[in-house]
Enzyme design. Sequence first.
Site, mmCIF file in Angstrom:
data_model
loop_
_atom_site.group_PDB
_atom_site.id
_atom_site.type_symbol
_atom_site.label_atom_id
_atom_site.label_comp_id
_atom_site.label_asym_id
_atom_site.label_seq_id
_atom_site.Cartn_x
_atom_site.Cartn_y
_atom_site.Cartn_z
ATOM 1 N N SER A 141 0.895 -1.304 -0.028
ATOM 2 C CA SER A 141 -0.029 -0.137 -0.051
ATOM 3 C C SER A 141 0.941 1.316 -0.020
ATOM 4 C CB SER A 141 -1.036 -0.168 1.137
ATOM 5 O OG SER A 141 -1.544 1.344 1.256
ATOM 6 N N TYR A 154 -2.680 -1.424 10.252
ATOM 7 C CA TYR A 154 -2.598 -1.301 8.824
ATOM 8 C C TYR A 154 -1.030 -0.631 8.482
ATOM 9 C CZ TYR A 154 -4.053 -0.843 4.051
ATOM 10 O OH TYR A 154 -4.118 -0.852 2.763
#
Length: 266
Positions: A141, A154
Amino acid sequence: MEVTGRVVVLTGAAHGIGAAMARRFAAEGAAGVVVSDLDLEAAKEVVAGITASGGAAIARHADASSKEDLKMLVSEARAEFGPVDLFCSNAGAAFGTGVHAADEQWTRSWAINVMQHVHAAQVALPAMLSRGHGYLLITASGAGLLGTPGDAPYSVTKHAAVGLAEWLAITYRPRGVRVSALCPLGVRTALLEPGIAAGHPAALAIAAAAPLLEPEDVAESVVHGLASEEFLILPHESVRETYARKAAGLDEWIDRTILETGARKR
């Protein structure tokens, strides 16, 4: 790597980016695509669309955090289509929580966002190394490069995923196996959109960082990134400049992020 004629395995491929990649790989002429997900029915729908267009694909139920399930995917791909050329460990998990997230959320984040990629490498590498070629695509990401205010599990695990991809590239590129880390920012998927609607700080920060892309835009970037064998595949080109700016002045970057996200208030 050109996808034409290649055998591809994807995890987390029933929806969003994974489904878009599966469809695009098939359209590029992949010899076979294994579409795996916990949501088997949705994976079957993706496969039905691929086969209706003349592509070759199979759907399989798999938990991306399970090494045994990933080993099964490699085995079934080989039986159906031949040796795996490209393994895309794409499944992801986000909970929108801070450092005080429940232990179960930290554990699940680590299992999906990090250990999935470790297990994928463990099951795919032996055959790739014996053949002298292959490709591992790790969906990380932009958060793995730039951080995600408001979502500690995350952000931390996506940084770890990029670090793992870098280690794999350094270690196995000399032996013919290429590695890329896919690092988009905001994409219109079920992982992000509920957070935006709820006004969650992490989702809002990602959405504000760059325009939201469609999953198909990401799949387009992946095809081009694989063809040029880039380590970092960045669907949002602005990430490259922002990442360089962060590296040039980390304290300034942290202060700026605090001001832009209102992190002091949380």
